[in-house]
Design a protein around this motif. Sequence first.
Motif, PDB file in Angstrom:
ATOM      1  N   SER A 176       0.832  -1.188   0.000  1.00 24.99           N
ATOM      2  CA  SER A 176       0.000   0.000   0.000  1.00 24.99           C
ATOM      3  C   SER A 176       0.874   1.248   0.000  1.00 24.99           C
TER       4      SER A 176
ATOM      5  N   GLU B  31      -3.965  -6.055   5.123  1.00 24.33           N
ATOM      6  CA  GLU B  31      -3.631  -7.171   4.259  1.00 24.33           C
ATOM      7  C   GLU B  31      -2.510  -7.975   4.914  1.00 24.33           C
TER       8      GLU B  31
ATOM      9  N   LYS C  96       0.355  -1.933  -4.893  1.00 13.05           N
ATOM     10  CA  LYS C  96      -0.907  -2.273  -5.536  1.00 13.05           C
ATOM     11  C   LYS C  96      -2.056  -1.394  -5.066  1.00 13.05           C
ATOM     12  N   LYS C  97      -1.953  -0.898  -3.841  1.00 15.06           N
ATOM     13  CA  LYS C  97      -3.013  -0.003  -3.346  1.00 15.06           C
ATOM     14  C   LYS C  97      -2.529   1.438  -3.444  1.00 15.06           C
TER      15      LYS C  97
ATOM     16  N   ARG D   3      -4.168   4.130  -2.732  1.00 15.79           N
ATOM     17  CA  ARG D   3      -4.835   5.009  -1.768  1.00 15.79           C
ATOM     18  C   ARG D   3      -5.361   6.287  -2.444  1.00 15.79           C
TER      19      ARG D   3
END
Lengths: 200, 178
Positions: free
Chosen positions: A126, A197, B149-150, B152
Motif C-alpha cells: 500500500s 492485508e 498495488k493499493k 490510496r
Amino acid sequence: MNYIWLGIILISFIFGALTGRLNDVVNAIFSGAKSAIDVVIILAGIMTFWLGIMKIAEKSGIVNFISKLLQPIAKLLFPEIPKGDRAIGDIAMNFSANALGLSNAATPMGLKAMERLQELNKDKNSASNSMCMLLSMNTAGFQLIPATVIAILAANGAKNPTEIIIPTLIVTSCAFLCAITAARLCAKLCPPQKDSEVSE
Amino acid sequence: MLKSVIDIISLYTLPVIIMAILVWAVFKKIPVYETFIEGAKDGIKVCGNIIPYLVAIIVAISMLRASGFIEFLASHCSAILTAIHLPPDILPLTIVRSLSGSASLGVFTDIIQHNDVNSYSAKLAAIMLGSSETTFYVLAVYFGSVGIKKFRYAIFTGLFADIMGIAFAILVANFFFG
C-alpha cells in the motif's frame, strides 16, 4: 484502482458493442499491449543511463547535499521521511528535472525516490503518505517552460508561440498547489490502514 | 528573442547538469565509470517491474479510445461546455491528457490544425497541455516500479489536480486571450 480499471474495460466493451466498433476495441487490446512494451523499451535505455548518472551524484554527495539544503521544505511536505534522508535529495532532483522539462531524467530520479520510500514504507503493498505526495507532485506536472507545446505551436506557424509561457506557468503552479494541498489533507483525513492485508 | 533564449536554455540544461555531476564526482575522486555501471544495472530490473502495470493501464485506455466513448462524451456535453466557456473541440483533450501522453499530443496537433493556430481554442489547448502530466501513466510507472498495488488517495489527488488545472486554464486563457 480495481473499480476504475474494471470500469474502463467494461465501458469500452459495452460502448464498442453499441456503436459497432467492438472489432476496434478488441484490436486495441493488442495494439495497446504492444505500445506498452514500446514505451518500456524506450524508457529502458534512458532509465539505465540516468540511474547510472544518479549513482554518481549519490556517491559524490550531491544528493545528500540537496537533501540537507531542502530539509525545511521537505519537512512540510514529507513529514514521514527521516531528517536528511537521501529520499529528499532524489525527490528534489526529480522535481527540478520536471520543472526544467527534462522528463526523461525526471522519471528515473522519481523512481529512485520511490525505491527509497518503499524501504521506509511499512506496508509494502500500500502506498505511504510520502509516496502519495511524490505522485501528486508528479501527476500535477509542474513545468517552468512547456518546450514541447511551444515547439508544436511554432511548427504549425503560430505568430507568437511563447505568449503561452506566463499563462501556462500560472495554471501549472495553481494546479500544483492544489495537488500538494489535497495530498496533505488526504494524509491527515485517511491514514493508512494498518496491516489490513497480509504483511510480508 | 524570447524564443531563442528558451531554445538556448533547452539546449544547455542537460549538458550542464551531466557535466556538473561528473566534474564534481571526479573532484571527489569517485571512479565515475564503475559507479555508473553499478547504478545502471538496475535500469532493466525497474523497467521489468513496470511492465504489468503499464500493460494494464495502456490496454484499458486504448480500448476506451477505440470504443468511441470519448467522442460520444464530447458531442453530448456541448451545452455544459459553452456554459463554462470551453470550446467543444477542446473536450477530447481535457479527457485524454490525464490518460495518454502520445494521444494528447495527437489531439493537440489536431486541434491547432483544424482551428487557426492563433485562435483562442489553440491557445487554451496549449495552456492545458503545457500545464499537465499524464496522471495514469505516472501512477502506473511510479507505483509499478516498487510493486505498490493499493494507490490510496493518489488517484484522487492526481485527478483533482487535473480538474483544477482545466478550470484554471479556462480562467487564465479567458483573462489573457479572451
